[in-house]
Write a protein that holds these residues in place. Structure first.
Motif, PDB file in Angstrom:
ATOM      1  N   GLU A  85     -48.378 -21.453 -27.165  1.00  0.00           N
ATOM      2  CA  GLU A  85     -48.761 -22.595 -28.139  1.00  0.00           C
ATOM      3  C   GLU A  85     -48.136 -23.650 -27.800  1.00  0.00           C
ATOM      4  N   MET A  86     -46.744 -23.599 -27.764  1.00  0.00           N
ATOM      5  CA  MET A  86     -45.818 -24.595 -27.523  1.00  0.00           C
ATOM      6  C   MET A  86     -46.032 -25.159 -26.031  1.00  0.00           C
ATOM      7  N   ARG A  87     -46.433 -24.388 -24.880  1.00  0.00           N
ATOM      8  CA  ARG A  87     -46.800 -24.897 -23.691  1.00  0.00           C
ATOM      9  C   ARG A  87     -48.133 -25.684 -23.953  1.00  0.00           C
ATOM     10  N   LEU A  88     -49.126 -25.421 -24.505  1.00  0.00           N
ATOM     11  CA  LEU A  88     -50.362 -26.130 -25.013  1.00  0.00           C
ATOM     12  C   LEU A  88     -50.242 -27.236 -25.732  1.00  0.00           C
ATOM     13  N   LEU A  89     -49.195 -27.335 -26.292  1.00  0.00           N
ATOM     14  CA  LEU A  89     -48.838 -28.652 -26.937  1.00  0.00           C
ATOM     15  C   LEU A  89     -47.911 -29.516 -26.040  1.00  0.00           C
ATOM     16  N   GLY A  90     -47.857 -29.202 -25.071  1.00  0.00           N
ATOM     17  CA  GLY A  90     -47.245 -30.143 -24.059  1.00  0.00           C
ATOM     18  C   GLY A  90     -45.506 -29.896 -24.005  1.00  0.00           C
ATOM     19  N   TYR A  91     -45.023 -28.916 -24.553  1.00  0.00           N
ATOM     20  CA  TYR A  91     -43.494 -29.034 -24.464  1.00  0.00           C
ATOM     21  C   TYR A  91     -43.285 -28.358 -23.207  1.00  0.00           C
ATOM     22  N   LYS A  92     -41.946 -28.808 -22.713  1.00  0.00           N
ATOM     23  CA  LYS A  92     -41.421 -28.257 -21.288  1.00  0.00           C
ATOM     24  C   LYS A  92     -40.380 -27.321 -21.482  1.00  0.00           C
ATOM     25  N   ILE A  93     -39.893 -27.088 -22.469  1.00  0.00           N
ATOM     26  CA  ILE A  93     -38.494 -26.300 -23.110  1.00  0.00           C
ATOM     27  C   ILE A  93     -38.552 -25.800 -24.425  1.00  0.00           C
ATOM     28  N   ILE A  94     -38.118 -24.555 -24.691  1.00  0.00           N
ATOM     29  CA  ILE A  94     -37.967 -24.208 -26.107  1.00  0.00           C
ATOM     30  C   ILE A  94     -36.519 -23.427 -25.997  1.00  0.00           C
ATOM     31  N   MET A  95     -36.326 -23.274 -27.562  1.00  0.00           N
ATOM     32  CA  MET A  95     -34.937 -22.787 -27.765  1.00  0.00           C
ATOM     33  C   MET A  95     -35.111 -21.756 -28.735  1.00  0.00           C
ATOM     34  N   VAL A  96     -33.977 -20.788 -28.697  1.00  0.00           N
ATOM     35  CA  VAL A  96     -33.900 -20.057 -29.942  1.00  0.00           C
ATOM     36  C   VAL A  96     -32.304 -19.826 -30.075  1.00  0.00           C
ATOM     37  N   GLY A 112     -36.692 -13.741 -20.781  1.00  0.00           N
ATOM     38  CA  GLY A 112     -36.357 -15.054 -19.832  1.00  0.00           C
ATOM     39  C   GLY A 112     -35.263 -16.081 -20.248  1.00  0.00           C
ATOM     40  N   TYR A 113     -34.867 -15.805 -21.489  1.00  0.00           N
ATOM     41  CA  TYR A 113     -34.197 -16.934 -21.979  1.00  0.00           C
ATOM     42  C   TYR A 113     -32.725 -16.944 -21.508  1.00  0.00           C
ATOM     43  N   LYS A 114     -31.990 -18.142 -21.346  1.00  0.00           N
ATOM     44  CA  LYS A 114     -30.734 -18.272 -20.693  1.00  0.00           C
ATOM     45  C   LYS A 114     -29.938 -18.960 -21.818  1.00  0.00           C
ATOM     46  N   ASP A 115     -28.549 -18.348 -21.698  1.00  0.00           N
ATOM     47  CA  ASP A 115     -27.473 -18.995 -22.605  1.00  0.00           C
ATOM     48  C   ASP A 115     -27.219 -20.439 -22.529  1.00  0.00           C
ATOM     49  N   MET A 116     -27.286 -21.106 -23.572  1.00  0.00           N
ATOM     50  CA  MET A 116     -27.147 -22.716 -23.594  1.00  0.00           C
ATOM     51  C   MET A 116     -25.943 -23.230 -24.296  1.00  0.00           C
ATOM     52  N   GLY A 117     -24.899 -22.348 -25.000  1.00  0.00           N
ATOM     53  CA  GLY A 117     -23.958 -22.774 -25.707  1.00  0.00           C
ATOM     54  C   GLY A 117     -24.000 -21.937 -27.388  1.00  0.00           C
ATOM     55  N   ALA A 118     -23.098 -22.530 -28.067  1.00  0.00           N
ATOM     56  CA  ALA A 118     -22.761 -21.844 -29.200  1.00  0.00           C
ATOM     57  C   ALA A 118     -22.035 -22.472 -30.224  1.00  0.00           C
ATOM     58  N   ILE A 119     -22.210 -22.369 -31.656  1.00  0.00           N
ATOM     59  CA  ILE A 119     -21.553 -23.009 -32.499  1.00  0.00           C
ATOM     60  C   ILE A 119     -20.734 -22.122 -33.246  1.00  0.00           C
ATOM     61  N   VAL A 120     -19.783 -22.721 -34.146  1.00  0.00           N
ATOM     62  CA  VAL A 120     -19.032 -21.684 -34.911  1.00  0.00           C
ATOM     63  C   VAL A 120     -19.414 -22.243 -36.454  1.00  0.00           C
ATOM     64  N   LEU A 121     -20.114 -21.516 -37.247  1.00  0.00           N
ATOM     65  CA  LEU A 121     -20.121 -21.929 -38.633  1.00  0.00           C
ATOM     66  C   LEU A 121     -19.125 -21.154 -39.636  1.00  0.00           C
ATOM     67  N   ASP A 122     -18.158 -21.920 -39.945  1.00  0.00           N
ATOM     68  CA  ASP A 122     -17.020 -21.596 -40.537  1.00  0.00           C
ATOM     69  C   ASP A 122     -16.702 -22.107 -41.780  1.00  0.00           C
ATOM     70  N   ILE A 123     -17.814 -23.130 -42.452  1.00  0.00           N
ATOM     71  CA  ILE A 123     -17.607 -23.800 -43.632  1.00  0.00           C
ATOM     72  C   ILE A 123     -18.309 -23.133 -44.839  1.00  0.00           C
ATOM     73  N   PRO A 124     -17.525 -22.622 -46.025  1.00  0.00           N
ATOM     74  CA  PRO A 124     -18.098 -21.896 -46.929  1.00  0.00           C
ATOM     75  C   PRO A 124     -19.300 -22.605 -47.543  1.00  0.00           C
ATOM     76  N   PRO A 125     -20.510 -22.166 -48.094  1.00  0.00           N
ATOM     77  CA  PRO A 125     -20.876 -20.899 -48.012  1.00  0.00           C
ATOM     78  C   PRO A 125     -21.555 -20.321 -46.725  1.00  0.00           C
ATOM     79  N   TYR A 126     -21.449 -20.983 -45.516  1.00  0.00           N
ATOM     80  CA  TYR A 126     -22.149 -20.673 -44.549  1.00  0.00           C
ATOM     81  C   TYR A 126     -21.585 -20.017 -43.437  1.00  0.00           C
ATOM     82  N   GLU A 127     -20.458 -19.357 -43.659  1.00  0.00           N
ATOM     83  CA  GLU A 127     -19.785 -18.618 -42.674  1.00  0.00           C
ATOM     84  C   GLU A 127     -20.678 -17.635 -41.969  1.00  0.00           C
ATOM     85  N   GLN A 128     -20.411 -17.463 -40.703  1.00  0.00           N
ATOM     86  CA  GLN A 128     -21.022 -16.264 -39.983  1.00  0.00           C
ATOM     87  C   GLN A 128     -20.451 -16.257 -38.826  1.00  0.00           C
ATOM     88  N   PRO A 129     -20.846 -15.048 -37.913  1.00  0.00           N
ATOM     89  CA  PRO A 129     -20.456 -14.731 -36.519  1.00  0.00           C
ATOM     90  C   PRO A 129     -20.831 -16.012 -35.881  1.00  0.00           C
TER      91      PRO A 129
END
Length: 138
Positions: A85-96, A112-129
């Motif tokens: 569906e994203m391809r049909l809508l004309g998008y060239k890249i997608i992310m997860v 077929g997804y490739k690593d693109m980076g990461a973030i740290v969420l360490d602000i309460p109450p949104y802390e997570q790995p």
């Protein structure tokens, strides 16, 4: 039979409990067709929700399959549907994204997804790995 359909407001009870998705935000997802409900033989099996990151890259923000439907190929079918569906809508890249302590990263790599980076969420109450981002060219 497995089906993938756009969410309606009647689906809110399946999508929002325990999630950070408000009713008003869910209304926008329904309006903009950015939420899919996954069903098997008419029963709720899961959900997929996406946004546009940077206003031009589809970004899957929520992908959940209830445990009885996991590891049966439904996740792959749902992802291929979204990618098509994203391809049909004309998008060239997608992310997860997924947390580093979740198995999702292995599933996405097989898709077929490739690593693109990461973030740290360490602000309460949104802390997570660590939240890792992955992308795929269409």
């Amino acid at each position: 039979m497995f089906s993938i359909n756009y969410a309606t407001m009647a689906d809110m009870q399946n999508v929002c409990p325990g999630e950070n998705l408000s009713e008003s935000e869910f209304e926008l997802k329904v309006r903009d067709k950015r939420c899919y409900i996954l069903r098997y033989d008419g029963e709720y099996a899961g959900v997929m929700v996406f946004n546009l990151i940077f206003d031009f890259i589809p970004f899957l923000t929520m992908f959940y399959l209830n445990p009885p439907y996991q590891r049966q190929g439904f996740g792959t079918r749902a992802m291929l549907h979204w990618e098509d569906e994203m391809r049909l809508l004309g998008y060239k890249i997608i992310m997860v994204s997924t947390q580093v302590n979740e198995d999702g990263q292995h599933f996405y790599r097989k898709m077929g997804y490739k690593d693109m980076g990461a973030i740290v969420l360490d602000i309460p109450p949104y802390e997570q790995p660590l939240e890792m981002f992955m992308g795929k060219a269409l």
